[in-house]
Design an enzyme around this catalytic site. Structure first.
Site, mmCIF file in Angstrom:
data_model
loop_
_atom_site.group_PDB
_atom_site.id
_atom_site.type_symbol
_atom_site.label_atom_id
_atom_site.label_comp_id
_atom_site.label_asym_id
_atom_site.label_seq_id
_atom_site.Cartn_x
_atom_site.Cartn_y
_atom_site.Cartn_z
ATOM 1 N N HIS A 54 -7.345 -1.378 5.680
ATOM 2 C CA HIS A 54 -6.343 -0.443 6.214
ATOM 3 C C HIS A 54 -6.231 0.753 5.268
ATOM 4 O O HIS A 54 -6.319 1.904 5.680
ATOM 5 C CB HIS A 54 -5.019 -1.174 6.356
ATOM 6 C CG HIS A 54 -3.885 -0.328 6.855
ATOM 7 N ND1 HIS A 54 -3.838 0.176 8.138
ATOM 8 C CD2 HIS A 54 -2.759 0.112 6.243
ATOM 9 C CE1 HIS A 54 -2.720 0.898 8.289
ATOM 10 N NE2 HIS A 54 -2.054 0.872 7.152
ATOM 11 N N HIS A 110 5.240 -5.005 10.366
ATOM 12 C CA HIS A 110 5.595 -4.371 11.648
ATOM 13 C C HIS A 110 5.790 -5.398 12.753
ATOM 14 O O HIS A 110 5.129 -6.434 12.769
ATOM 15 C CB HIS A 110 4.501 -3.392 12.103
ATOM 16 C CG HIS A 110 4.356 -2.182 11.230
ATOM 17 N ND1 HIS A 110 5.122 -1.055 11.390
ATOM 18 C CD2 HIS A 110 3.541 -1.937 10.176
ATOM 19 C CE1 HIS A 110 4.778 -0.148 10.482
ATOM 20 N NE2 HIS A 110 3.829 -0.671 9.730
ATOM 21 N N HIS A 168 1.314 3.919 1.987
ATOM 22 C CA HIS A 168 1.804 4.656 3.165
ATOM 23 C C HIS A 168 3.325 4.823 3.127
ATOM 24 O O HIS A 168 4.046 3.926 2.676
ATOM 25 C CB HIS A 168 1.380 3.953 4.464
ATOM 26 C CG HIS A 168 -0.062 4.160 4.799
ATOM 27 N ND1 HIS A 168 -0.746 3.357 5.700
ATOM 28 C CD2 HIS A 168 -0.958 5.089 4.355
ATOM 29 C CE1 HIS A 168 -1.995 3.787 5.789
ATOM 30 N NE2 HIS A 168 -2.153 4.825 4.996
ATOM 31 N N ASP A 183 5.675 4.638 5.228
ATOM 32 C CA ASP A 183 6.555 3.654 5.863
ATOM 33 C C ASP A 183 6.586 2.334 5.080
ATOM 34 O O ASP A 183 7.145 1.329 5.552
ATOM 35 C CB ASP A 183 6.163 3.428 7.336
ATOM 36 C CG ASP A 183 4.786 2.835 7.500
ATOM 37 O OD1 ASP A 183 3.851 3.277 6.800
ATOM 38 O OD2 ASP A 183 4.628 1.916 8.328
ATOM 39 N N HIS A 184 6.010 2.350 3.871
ATOM 40 C CA HIS A 184 6.063 1.179 2.976
ATOM 41 C C HIS A 184 6.626 1.528 1.598
ATOM 42 O O HIS A 184 6.967 0.628 0.832
ATOM 43 C CB HIS A 184 4.670 0.553 2.838
ATOM 44 C CG HIS A 184 4.129 0.090 4.158
ATOM 45 N ND1 HIS A 184 4.068 -1.228 4.527
ATOM 46 C CD2 HIS A 184 3.698 0.792 5.240
ATOM 47 C CE1 HIS A 184 3.604 -1.315 5.766
ATOM 48 N NE2 HIS A 184 3.368 -0.097 6.217
ATOM 49 N N HIS A 201 0.860 -1.193 0.000
ATOM 50 C CA HIS A 201 0.000 0.000 0.000
ATOM 51 C C HIS A 201 0.885 1.227 0.000
ATOM 52 O O HIS A 201 2.099 1.119 0.120
ATOM 53 C CB HIS A 201 -1.002 -0.027 1.157
ATOM 54 C CG HIS A 201 -0.428 0.010 2.541
ATOM 55 N ND1 HIS A 201 0.407 -0.968 3.040
ATOM 56 C CD2 HIS A 201 -0.554 0.921 3.543
ATOM 57 C CE1 HIS A 201 0.752 -0.670 4.276
ATOM 58 N NE2 HIS A 201 0.185 0.480 4.614
ATOM 59 N N ASP A 252 0.146 -4.159 6.088
ATOM 60 C CA ASP A 252 -0.543 -3.766 7.327
ATOM 61 C C ASP A 252 -1.966 -4.294 7.374
ATOM 62 O O ASP A 252 -2.847 -3.685 7.977
ATOM 63 C CB ASP A 252 -0.574 -2.239 7.454
ATOM 64 C CG ASP A 252 0.795 -1.629 7.731
ATOM 65 O OD1 ASP A 252 1.765 -2.387 7.920
ATOM 66 O OD2 ASP A 252 0.885 -0.390 7.751
HETATM 67 FE FE FE Z 1 2.851 0.478 8.146
HETATM 68 ZN ZN ZN Z 2 0.102 1.397 6.664
#
Ligand code: FE
Ligand code: ZN
Length: 256
Positions: free
Chosen positions: A115, A172, A59, A61-62, A57, A134
């Protein structure tokens, strides 16, 4: 078909990036690069050439390392068609039921909204590997930022149907906190109590608890267990509708 050699790269506070190397072709995919530096270092150290980035996805942090890794390696970036405008550097847009190839290793794409609206997961059956970002975590699931409980339950139900041995390569290290919540809603689940002891021991030594496998998730992850009479009783919804029990479990976790 070929099997992937998978290594885990811990970055930031609690993110996991994966390198998935297919030795017969030399192809190497990076899954959800939050950052670029540690990924390029890890590949270099092994003599692997990065050929693909796979995003679950959009985001940050990805995808934060997407452009730098692409610039360094010329790799192809694969991500959700629904999120193509928000995925930096995306080359190939994928969706439910499509197959992607990392060298000779084939992975099936699942749409798993909840998510985010366009979240996808990648299942490499011959490697028993699920990259689920996630959506599904060890003992938990992602927050519902862009989807309803109905959608997320449908997404988790797809993943829940995969074989027992499927390894859950989530993005995570949230397992210990997830497990504390899990125990609060299923205190008498002996498999969960046993698993939490192992998790606490690992975290004390700083050892990763990821990947888990789908069998243990089905036995202990409350977000895959809205049908558990024990869980239903604990949260005051005996005999409740599965989506409603799931929604209430997710709501309780948000406030835990
Ligand atoms: Fe994440
Ligand atoms: Zn995420």
């Amino acid at each position: 078909m070929a099997q992937l050699e998978i290594i885990q790269i811990p970055v930031l506070n609690d993110n996991y990036i994966y390198l998935a190397h297919e030795p017969t072709s030399g192809a190497t995919a990076v899954v959800d690069p939050a950052v670029a530096g540690p990924v390029l270092d890890a590949a270099l150290k092994r003599g692997w050439t990065i050929s693909h980035i796979i995003n679950t996805h959009y985001h940050g942090d990805h995808t934060g390392g997407n452009l730098e890794i692409k610039q360094e390696t010329g790799c192809t970036i694969i991500g959700s068609g629904i999120e193509s405008d928000r995925t930096p550097g995306i080359d190939r847009h994928v969706g439910d039921g499509e197959t992607i190839m990392i060298g000779n290793a084939g992975g099936v794409v699942f749409d798993v909204p909840g998510h985010t609206a366009g979240h996808v997961a990648y299942w490499f059956e011959d490697s028993d590997a699920l990259f689920c970002g996630d959506t599904l975590f060890a003992l938990g699931c992602g927050r519902l930022f862009e989807g309803s409980a109905t959608e997320m339950w449908a997404s988790l139900s797809k993943l829940k149907a995969l074989p027992d041995a499927t390894k859950i390569y989530c993005a995570h290290e949230y397992t210990q906190a997830n497990g504390r919540f899990a125990l609060s809603v299923e205190p008498d689940n002996t498999a969960l109590v046993t698993r939490m002891k192992e998790i606490d021991a690992k975290r004390l030594k700083g050892i990763s608890t990821v990947p888990s496998n789908l069998r243990e998730e089905r036995e202990t992850n409350p977000f895959l267990r809205p049908d558990s009479p024990d869980l239903q009783r604990t949260i005051g919804m005996p005999g409740g509708d599965l989506v409603e029990v799931f929604a209430e479990t997710r709501r309780l976790k948000n406030n835990f």
